[in-house]
Write a protein that holds these residues in place. Sequence first.
Motif, PDB file in Angstrom:
ATOM      1  N   ALA A   1       0.726  -1.219   0.006  1.00  0.00           N
ATOM      2  CA  ALA A   1      -0.058   0.052  -0.053  1.00  0.00           C
ATOM      3  C   ALA A   1       0.863   1.004  -0.034  1.00  0.00           C
ATOM      4  N   THR A   2       0.552   2.283  -0.351  1.00  0.00           N
ATOM      5  CA  THR A   2       1.131   3.862  -0.196  1.00  0.00           C
ATOM      6  C   THR A   2       0.220   4.341   0.856  1.00  0.00           C
TER       7      THR A   2
ATOM      8  N   THR B   1       0.747   6.440   6.101  1.00  0.00           N
ATOM      9  CA  THR B   1       0.865   5.574   7.405  1.00  0.00           C
ATOM     10  C   THR B   1       1.943   4.677   6.757  1.00  0.00           C
TER      11      THR B   1
ATOM     12  N   GLY C   1      -3.702   0.104   4.281  1.00  0.00           N
ATOM     13  CA  GLY C   1      -4.025   1.386   5.100  1.00  0.00           C
ATOM     14  C   GLY C   1      -5.831   1.421   5.035  1.00  0.00           C
ATOM     15  N   ILE C   2      -6.153   2.291   5.769  1.00  0.00           N
ATOM     16  CA  ILE C   2      -7.517   2.697   5.634  1.00  0.00           C
ATOM     17  C   ILE C   2      -7.928   3.955   5.434  1.00  0.00           C
ATOM     18  N   GLY C   3      -8.628   4.460   4.614  1.00  0.00           N
ATOM     19  CA  GLY C   3      -9.126   5.950   4.177  1.00  0.00           C
ATOM     20  C   GLY C   3      -9.875   6.488   4.969  1.00  0.00           C
TER      21      GLY C   3
ATOM     22  N   HIS D   1     -12.052   3.285   2.981  1.00  0.00           N
ATOM     23  CA  HIS D   1     -11.656   2.574   1.671  1.00  0.00           C
ATOM     24  C   HIS D   1     -10.249   1.717   2.062  1.00  0.00           C
TER      25      HIS D   1
ATOM     26  N   GLY E   1      -7.514  -0.147  -0.414  1.00  0.00           N
ATOM     27  CA  GLY E   1      -7.176   0.385  -1.846  1.00  0.00           C
ATOM     28  C   GLY E   1      -7.872   1.564  -2.137  1.00  0.00           C
ATOM     29  N   PHE E   2      -8.511   1.779  -3.480  1.00  0.00           N
ATOM     30  CA  PHE E   2      -9.488   2.881  -3.564  1.00  0.00           C
ATOM     31  C   PHE E   2     -10.864   2.174  -3.518  1.00  0.00           C
TER      32      PHE E   2
ATOM     33  N   LYS F   1      -8.658   8.652  12.373  1.00  0.00           N
ATOM     34  CA  LYS F   1      -8.788   7.108  12.065  1.00  0.00           C
ATOM     35  C   LYS F   1      -9.796   6.477  13.093  1.00  0.00           C
TER      36      LYS F   1
HETATM   37  C1  F6R Z   1      -2.929   3.363  -0.894  1.00  0.00           C
HETATM   38  C2  F6R Z   1      -3.947   2.902  -0.626  1.00  0.00           C
HETATM   39  C3  F6R Z   1      -5.255   3.706   0.550  1.00  0.00           C
HETATM   40  C4  F6R Z   1      -4.515   4.202   1.883  1.00  0.00           C
HETATM   41  C5  F6R Z   1      -5.399   4.907   2.715  1.00  0.00           C
HETATM   42  C6  F6R Z   1      -4.599   5.492   3.661  1.00  0.00           C
HETATM   43  O1  F6R Z   1      -2.252   2.595  -1.658  1.00  0.00           O
HETATM   44  O2  F6R Z   1      -4.603   1.979  -1.125  1.00  0.00           O
HETATM   45  O3  F6R Z   1      -6.247   3.091   0.752  1.00  0.00           O
HETATM   46  O4  F6R Z   1      -3.895   2.948   2.454  1.00  0.00           O
HETATM   47  O5  F6R Z   1      -5.986   5.964   1.868  1.00  0.00           O
HETATM   48  O6  F6R Z   1      -4.093   6.588   3.385  1.00  0.00           O
HETATM   49  P1  F6R Z   1      -2.890   7.267   4.607  1.00  0.00           P
HETATM   50  O7  F6R Z   1      -1.906   6.261   4.887  1.00  0.00           O
HETATM   51  O8  F6R Z   1      -2.404   8.480   3.746  1.00  0.00           O
HETATM   52  O9  F6R Z   1      -3.992   7.992   5.660  1.00  0.00           O
END
Ligand code: F6R
Length: 259
Positions: free
Chosen positions: A35-36, A39, A128-130, A134, A136-137, A199
């Motif tokens: 993941a990017t 975090t 990670g979690i958005g 989310h 991923g996306f 979060k």
């Molecule tokens: C990134 C991804 C996203 C991030 C999520 C959390 O490849 O798929 O799901 O993991 O948006 O992002 P941060 O860590 O910036 O809060």
Amino acid sequence: MEVIVRPDREQAVSLVAEIILDRLRAKPEIVLGLATGRTMTRVYDLLAQSAVSFACVTTFNLDEYVGLSAEHPGSFARYMRDHLFEKVDIDPARAHLPDGAAADLRKAAHDFEELIKKAGGIDLQLLGIGENGHIGFNEPASALMSRTRDKTLTPTTRAQNAAFFCGDPNMVPPRALTMGIGTILDAKELILLATGEGKAGIVARAVEGPITASVSASALQLHPNCKVVLDEDAAGSLKFRDYYDFVFENEPEWAKYRR
Ligand code: F6R
């Protein structure tokens, strides 16, 4: 699902890095899902600082923006090179991201799924979690059985990622090619890492709320081998905290990680 809460961000991040390194030592030809995002940067610092070789590792990233070349400073390809790939001995030919610059996105999505299959599936997927739940996306209302495809990003996600685009949400590409929730659930092991107070609410909905397409991360409750690693701030709204701590303190599996 196992929920592990560490006292602060650094300890949560190092626990995740330690688990990844242990899996890598046990299977040097491991297939990692990556993941990017903010975090993960410290996780990659710790992986890069370790003496463990990535020479036989294959990686698949969760997502990439549509329309950005791998050279674009905001692309996830660039992020991965800057934070990990150029710091370890990985073979670049084994480091895969969805091709967001492809003319035919459906074909690119199909090819990406095929590549994962050909590699034998993902052994360990990092997530990670958005802010909107989310993974991923896979934005809210994504099908729980979805596969890699292009998705339109929500305004929340574009605002969340604006820091990578001069702080301007309008510069964040409106679409991305992302592994589906079904693709993610196919991985043999999942680790979700979340830190920070921001979060806490969405983590509680994902971990303890109903499984719903409105919170993509809630689908992780279906996976038989999923760990959720949190710092104290991200764990702030959990109801069953005492039980999670009890398991971490008593399960033999965690003995070597308790410090
Ligand atoms: C990134 C991804 C996203 C991030 C999520 C959390 O490849 O798929 O799901 O993991 O948006 O992002 P941060 O860590 O910036 O809060």
